[in-house]
Design an enzyme around this catalytic site. Structure first.
Site, short mmCIF file in Angstrom:
data_model
loop_
_atom_site.label_atom_id
_atom_site.label_comp_id
_atom_site.label_asym_id
_atom_site.label_seq_id
_atom_site.Cartn_x
_atom_site.Cartn_y
_atom_site.Cartn_z
N SER A 14 58.26 -20.21 77.64
CA SER A 14 58.85 -21.26 76.59
C SER A 14 59.27 -22.45 77.02
O SER A 14 59.02 -22.95 78.16
CB SER A 14 60.39 -20.72 76.04
OG SER A 14 61.16 -20.57 76.97
N LYS A 15 59.48 -23.44 76.06
CA LYS A 15 59.89 -24.72 76.29
C LYS A 15 60.59 -25.51 75.37
O LYS A 15 60.54 -25.05 74.15
CB LYS A 15 58.78 -25.71 76.63
CG LYS A 15 58.67 -26.76 77.53
CD LYS A 15 58.95 -26.33 79.06
CE LYS A 15 58.93 -27.63 79.92
NZ LYS A 15 58.75 -27.18 81.32
N GLY A 16 61.54 -26.35 75.62
CA GLY A 16 62.24 -27.06 74.52
C GLY A 16 62.40 -28.43 74.82
O GLY A 16 62.30 -29.07 76.00
N ASP A 18 64.48 -29.87 82.99
CA ASP A 18 63.26 -30.50 82.83
C ASP A 18 63.41 -32.08 82.90
O ASP A 18 64.52 -32.34 83.21
CB ASP A 18 62.55 -29.78 81.65
CG ASP A 18 61.05 -30.22 81.82
OD1 ASP A 18 60.44 -29.42 82.51
OD2 ASP A 18 60.43 -30.94 81.18
N VAL A 78 60.08 -23.82 71.59
CA VAL A 78 58.90 -22.89 71.33
C VAL A 78 58.90 -21.86 72.32
O VAL A 78 58.94 -21.88 73.59
CB VAL A 78 57.38 -23.79 71.60
CG1 VAL A 78 56.35 -22.75 71.53
CG2 VAL A 78 57.30 -24.81 70.43
#
Ligand code: NAD
Length: 432
Positions: A121-123, A162, A76
């Site tokens: 963002s992050k995934g 992460d 995202v």
């Protein structure tokens, strides 16, 4: 939180997803309040409440036993008004699109609070890394990267480690991306090994940042670092580094814990010896000369500073009342629920919010990206002193915002972030 104004810009359906431990709600309830206090324009509110891009990909791999398995991956990009999106990738069974969306928004505000030229963002990939071999993890990483090849890039979206991803995984992403581009692109990820474009100082950066902001908060409250009693939940990267550096500054670490429980000694724990113990025994369990306590008891220990540095939602409406610390420095992301905030406020506990307190990590990730793009690498002293300047300036700016609007530091931090992101949207206008 105050009730919504009749002309409130807050969406009427907000209560439908209210839950104390919903990560998106935990973040958005503070965002909404800060937006209201700023009198944010309703159009800008709608823009900032909506993720820019949400991507779902299938990640097929051949498992070591020859069978094909298909995993689901998300990425995202929440907001890129201020620059390339920046945010980690996690491998975990609990990854959902909602969680990734919340974490991507979080990154947007965090980068803005410390004034980095990044969006958020992050995934994540839904998988259980403990049941996967290294080769299988490598295949997942490479296929996920290939699926996102048009999204990722130093100018567009820059991942980092992460939960359950590390330097190794970043090296695979960098290699896969570089193979597609036909040349080496180090700046596509941060948190890489130092040998291939990582930054010195990255490992300690988040804990070091916690130490700097704790020092500033103690100063602001007229308390001394020398002899300040500190309890730290989580003895991993963030918690152990914060404990070690605070002890070096003269603080007394009275309690630390990991997922098996904690140890307590009002006279102070020798952190170097505890680190050595954990290197040998994996957990703090059995560390001599200290009293065993549970993680719940650690939160209520008599201390000046409490650093939750393990996981989210540990300080809730159920236990906030028993916290005795004067300052909470949020090393973890989202350790305090929105309901607990109110109780901590009433008790006069000074909270340094996650989006400021643990921003040291993304700040040195930014340094890594700058060094990769410039092809010129800094020594560790330069990294640490530039980190200190950014953390101290950001602390002062959040503090000034909080004082100006008579709000706590958390809402002050959100207000600063919202102001910075919306200022850029105003200047850029809406592309038709
Ligand atoms: P880590 O895996 O190195 O350490 C986590 C520590 O928490 C370990 O000591 C583990 O035993 C402990 N722990 C796990 N479950 C626990 C439980 N139920 N109760 C008490 N302790 C428990 O992780 P980390 O990198 O130190 O990250 C910790 C937190 O900080 C996370 O919320 C992470 O998102 C956040 N954070 C990390 C960074 C970074 O640069 N590493 C940056 C920003 C935020």
């Amino acid at each position: 939180m105050t009730p919504a104004h009749p002309n409130s810009i807050i969406r009427p359906d907000k209560d439908t997803f209210l839950a104390e431990e919903n990560p998106f709600e935990a973040m958005m309830s503070r965002f909404d309040y800060a937006a209201q206090r700023l009198n944010l324009d309703p159009g800008l509110y709608k823009i900032l409440r909506s993720p820019e891009k949400q991507i779902i990909v299938s990640v097929p791999i051949v498992r070591d036993n020859g069978e094909v398995e298909v995993f689901t991956g998300y990425r995202v990009l929440y907001n890129t008004a201020r620059g390339p999106a920046k945010g980690g990738i996690r491998f975990d069974l609990n990854v959902t699109l909602d969680e990734v969306k919340a974490l991507a928004a979080w990154m947007t505000w965090k980068c803005a609070v410390v004034n980095l030229p990044f969006g958020g963002s992050k995934g994540g990939v839904v998988c259980d890394p403990s049941n996967l071999s290294n080769l299988e993890l490598e295949r997942i990483t490479r296929r996920y990267t290939a699926a996102l090849i048009d999204i990722l890039g130093p100018e567009s979206d820059v991942p980092a480690p992460d939960m359950n991803t590390n330097e190794r995984v970043m090296a695979w992403i960098m290699d896969t991306y570089s193979m597609h581009k036909r040349h080496t692109v180090t700046a596509v990820v941060t948190g890489k090994p130092v040998e291939m474009g990582g930054s010195l100082g990255r490992r300690d950066a988040t804990g070091r940042g916690c130490m700097f902001v704790t020092r500033e908060a103690l100063k602001q409250l007229g308390l001394s670092m020398r002899g300040a009693r500190v309890a730290v939940q989580g003895f991993g990267n963030v918690g152990s580094t914060a404990a070690r550096l605070l002890a070096e500054q003269g603080a007394v670490i009275v309690a630390v814990s990991d997922k098996n429980g904690g140890i307590h000694d009002p006279a102070g724990i020798d952190i170097a010896a505890a680190l050595e113990w954990v290197r040998e025994h994996r957990f703090l369990d059995g560390f001599p000369g200290t009293e065993r306590i549970t993680n719940e008891e650690l939160l209520a220990v008599d201390c000046d500073v409490l650093i939750p540095a393990a996981l989210e939602n540990v300080i809730t409406s159920k236990n906030a009342g028993s916290i005795r610390a004067k300052i909470i420095c949020e090393g973890a992301n989202g350790p305090t629920t929105a309901n607990a905030d109110r109780i901590l406020d009433e008790k006069g506990i000074f909270v340094i919010p996650d989006i400021l307190a643990n921003a040291g990590g993304v700040t040195v990730s930014y340094f890594e990206w700058v060094q990769d793009r410039g092809g010129y690498f800094w020594d560790e002293e330069t990294v640490n002193s530039r980190l200190e300047r950014i953390m101290v300036n950001s602390y002062d700016e959040v503090s000034a915002m909080a004082q100006k609007h008579q709000v706590n530091l958390r809402i002050g931090a959100y207000m600063l972030a919202i102001e910075r992101v919306s200022a850029v949207h105003r200047l850029r206008g809406i592309y038709a």
